[in-house]
Design an enzyme around this catalytic site. Structure first.
Site, short mmCIF file in Angstrom:
data_model
loop_
_atom_site.label_atom_id
_atom_site.label_comp_id
_atom_site.label_asym_id
_atom_site.label_seq_id
_atom_site.Cartn_x
_atom_site.Cartn_y
_atom_site.Cartn_z
N GLU A 12 9.18 1.76 10.98
CA GLU A 12 10.18 2.76 10.93
C GLU A 12 9.83 4.03 10.54
O GLU A 12 9.04 4.38 9.79
CB GLU A 12 11.11 2.29 9.64
N ALA B 254 2.10 5.20 -0.89
CA ALA B 254 1.64 6.74 -0.68
C ALA B 254 0.77 6.99 -1.75
O ALA B 254 1.08 6.79 -2.87
CB ALA B 254 2.80 7.72 -0.27
N CYS C 29 14.25 10.51 6.62
CA CYS C 29 14.33 9.98 8.02
C CYS C 29 15.44 10.06 8.64
O CYS C 29 15.50 10.84 9.65
CB CYS C 29 13.56 8.89 8.09
N LYS D 99 0.87 -1.29 -0.03
CA LYS D 99 -0.04 0.02 0.02
C LYS D 99 1.08 1.15 -0.04
O LYS D 99 1.63 1.59 0.93
CB LYS D 99 -1.03 -0.06 1.33
#
Length: 463
Positions: free
Chosen positions: A235, A163, A269, A161
């Site tokens: 994460e 974005a 990140c 799935k």
């Protein structure tokens, strides 16, 4: 902007000019059910396929990715603004990932002998089943494949799935998997709403869940997986410290800090978000860092010389600007940039904030964009305290000429990864993941292969 509702469609918008590229209607409950059935059916056969044949698919996938590199890179540049050179590099990194796991992965799945007296016990790594992966937009291909490749190698199937703003990338990746010969049901692409994700997590055909995303998304997905008694890997965000001690090679530290902070337009990140510099070198480091940042080329993501492209989403640029303005109002010094770029497109100027303290917004929150914060540390111990004073714990970087001392200091950092004299990165040869609100579970290395395996004890003739 969009002519259809984001409640009914996943909308792809070019952040470079605000124009809609495509709108993909969300799939029905019936379509979701069919996809999960294919994943479950695919697992029933894929898990029994000889490991050597699963390895062969990875080798072919690497070849397909290289053949399709240009259209895939252009799609990433158009859908989320990744500079084209970096997009090409991401796809090559994915190809190398496939080859590395094809070579190294089988040994990671081999049975391990256990030290029992009769010598007839071992640990076998068995696949769990279909794994639901909820993935972000910032690395449209790498983020998916760094989890999918070891998961598939272990014999699981993978349900993606992605974005909603990069569904074009998702479908190109699905096409690449099909071209590489992965059987039906081994790699499914879902285009569903958050409600559809919840339905998939609760569905007994899904064995486990992995998410890369925000803390808020991690809390929601983690709660749903827990309610369904399913393992999950999270994460999440990061506000990674980049520590520069007095004895560091400043040329190397500055170069690494610029790359570590501004690659992918700062939308990483594990990026060098908090630059914590000892007071003896902070003035010189700041001067060099600002000058190097000033040289970065901001522009059209499809131009080879562009290093800073548009931010992926307009709402995220607004949020970033609010964080910058709040930090300045709290007393920080604006050294460079500090505002949205003028004209069409979702650009934000490469920004450097000086005199940042541990009470300011850019220290306490994650800034997901091209903004660096420079914090002065009195000494190495103060630098460590500042680094650990965060709800996040993804990675950390430490620059020092004394490597042994740096390792001793690094052992005190509360992060999933410590990088000494080199900026943080995800690499298949080492594990990746965080602690605290950066999540739990691990990707890559042998951890990534075994994360979604049943470590099964087999003990013969115990008596």
């Amino acid at each position: 902007m969009s002519s259809v509702s984001p409640a009914t469609h996943a909308i792809s918008i070019n952040p470079g000019n605000g124009e809609q590229l495509a709108a993909y209607p969300y799939e029905s409950a019936e379509a979701l059910d069919a996809a999960l059935s294919r994943a479950a059916s695919g697992f029933a056969s894929w898990k029994h396929l000889p490991l050597s044949q699963r390895v062969e698919r990875l080798v072919v996938l690497a070849q397909v990715l290289r053949r399709q590199a240009e259209p895939m890179a252009r799609m990433a540049s158009q859908e989320m603004g990744k500079p084209i050179v970096q997009a090409r590099g991401e796809i090559e990194k994915c190809a190398q990932l496939c080859e590395w796991y094809a070579e190294q992965g089988p040994a990671m799945l081999a049975a391990e002998p256990a030290p029992v007296p009769n010598g007839q016990a071992r640990i076998e790594y068995r696949p769990l089943g279909p794994i639901l992966a909820v993935m972000p937009w910032n690395f449209p291909y790498w983020q998916v494949l760094r989890g999918a490749v070891p998961t598939l190698l272990a014999g699981n199937t993978y349900v993606l799935k992605h974005a909603p703003n990069i569904m074009g990338c998702a479908y190109l990746l699905g096409n690449a998997m099909q071209e590489a010969g992965f059987p039906a049901g081994t790699f499914e692409v879902l285009n569903v709403t958050p409600e559809g994700v919840s339905q998939a997590i609760a569905d007994p055909r899904i064995a486990a869940v992995t998410l890369t995303g925000s803390v808020r998304a991690g809390m929601a997905i983690g709660a749903q997986a827990g309610a369904a008694l399913k393992k999950c890997v999270l994460e999440l965000g990061g506000s990674d410290p980049f520590i520069v001690l007095d004895d560091a090679d400043l040329d190397a530290a500055v170069q690494a800090a610029v790359i570590g902070r501004y690659q992918n337009t700062g939308q990483v990140c594990a990026a060098a978000k908090r630059l914590i510099v000892e007071q003896g070198v902070v003035e010189e480091f700041t001067r060099r860092f600002v000058e190097a940042t000033r040289q970065l080329v901001i522009g059209d993501a499809l131009h080879d010389d562009t290093y800073i492209g548009p931010m992926a989403r307009f709402d995220l640029r607004d949020e970033l600007d609010q964080q910058v303005q709040a930090t300045l109002a709290e007393g920080a010094t604006l050294l460079l940039g500090g505002s949205k770029a003028e004209g069409v497109g979702n650009f934000y100027q490469p920004t450097v904030l000086g005199d940042v303290t541990d009470q300011m917004t850019s220290f306490r929150e994650e800034l997901f964009g091209p903004v660096a914060s420079i914090i002065t540390a009195r000494d190495a111990e103060h630098a460590l305290a500042l680094a650990n004073d965060s709800e996040f714990g993804l990675t950390a970087t430490l620059y020092s000429a004394d490597v042994e001392r740096a390792e001793r200091l690094g052992a005190q950092l509360e992060t999933g990864g410590v990088f000494i004299n080199g900026y943080s990165a995800s690499d298949p040869r080492v594990t990746f993941g965080g602690v605290k609100k950066s999540g739990f579970g691990r990707e890559l290395s042998h951890f990534g292969v075994r994360e979604f395996c049943n470590a099964q004890t087999v003990w013969l003739d115990r008596n």
